[in-house]
Write an enzyme that holds these catalytic residues in place. Sequence first.
Site, PDB file in Angstrom:
ATOM      1  N   SER A 159       0.980  -1.088   0.190  1.00 63.16           N
ATOM      2  CA  SER A 159       0.056  -0.038  -0.088  1.00 63.16           C
ATOM      3  C   SER A 159       0.843   1.508   0.050  1.00 63.16           C
ATOM      4  CB  SER A 159      -0.881  -0.041   1.148  1.00 63.16           C
ATOM      5  OG  SER A 159      -1.514   1.330   1.587  1.00 63.16           O
ATOM      6  N   TYR A 172      -2.886  -0.383   9.882  1.00 66.28           N
ATOM      7  CA  TYR A 172      -2.980  -0.687   8.572  1.00 66.28           C
ATOM      8  C   TYR A 172      -1.531  -0.256   8.193  1.00 66.28           C
ATOM      9  CZ  TYR A 172      -4.407  -1.038   3.609  1.00 66.28           C
ATOM     10  OH  TYR A 172      -4.259  -1.248   2.171  1.00 66.28           O
TER      11      TYR A 172
END
Length: 279
Positions: A159, A172
């Site tokens: 990501s 995250y």
Amino acid sequence: MHESIIITPKYTIEITVNFSLEGKVALVTGASYGIGFAIATGFAKAGAKIVFNDIKQELVDKGLAAYKEIGIEAKGYVCDVTNEDQVNAMVAQIEQEVGPINILVNNAGIIKRIPMHEMTAAEFRQVIDIDLNGPFICSKAVIPTMMKLGGGKIINICSMMSELGRETVSAYAAAKGGLKMLTRNIASEYGQYNIQCNGIGPGYIATPQTAPLRERQADGSRHPFDAFIVAKTPAERWGTPEDLMGPAVFLASEASDFVNGHVLYVDGGILAYIGKQPK
């Protein structure tokens, strides 16, 4: 596809580049929809046999129907990627029913948008468990067979949060930052066995889940978050799931045999850009 390239009139070097996945078995975790589904679709178009998992039978059934609708014969399995026994059993079943796994895409993941000071340790651990422990468990399950086969491909879905922080995504970002380093370590430890482990870092991708963020406002203006993303992206648009297909096929194919330990950011240039100057 094979292509010979002449470098100069004086020195002629033949380079064989093969992007075909014909005869390969690709396991894409959590690929009943979204980014995983798009990547698996790209693999299928390149000739791979597709297997995927999800955590519930209803999601697996939904995925199987979606693949069938576009003419792809896939096999789906119910499996929790955080459960080592389930993952080992699934991998053994795939090897028996379909064949040895040549390509693994660690796509399954979750995000919890909670301010860090309000997040419980249990919520933090859940994100880490699925987004970081899951790829560890799945990778270690397929690596022994890849070693015996003389090679394999592991692609971790990282990501932009592997590089950047942002409000409300502490767990995250921690997981995806860890996944970047797991990618590098798998490459370091198993490169000698012709196993390549790389990552793909998607930018902001236009999916049904993000559609409300892209709807025009009553006055015709962009949603504030939509305007923010477009202003931060040199391409001046959101990505599409299809934008991830080519990079994934490259990293899954022989064309990337000397590419190892990298994260390929498919983000329209966000990470290279400071953003537009306010008018």
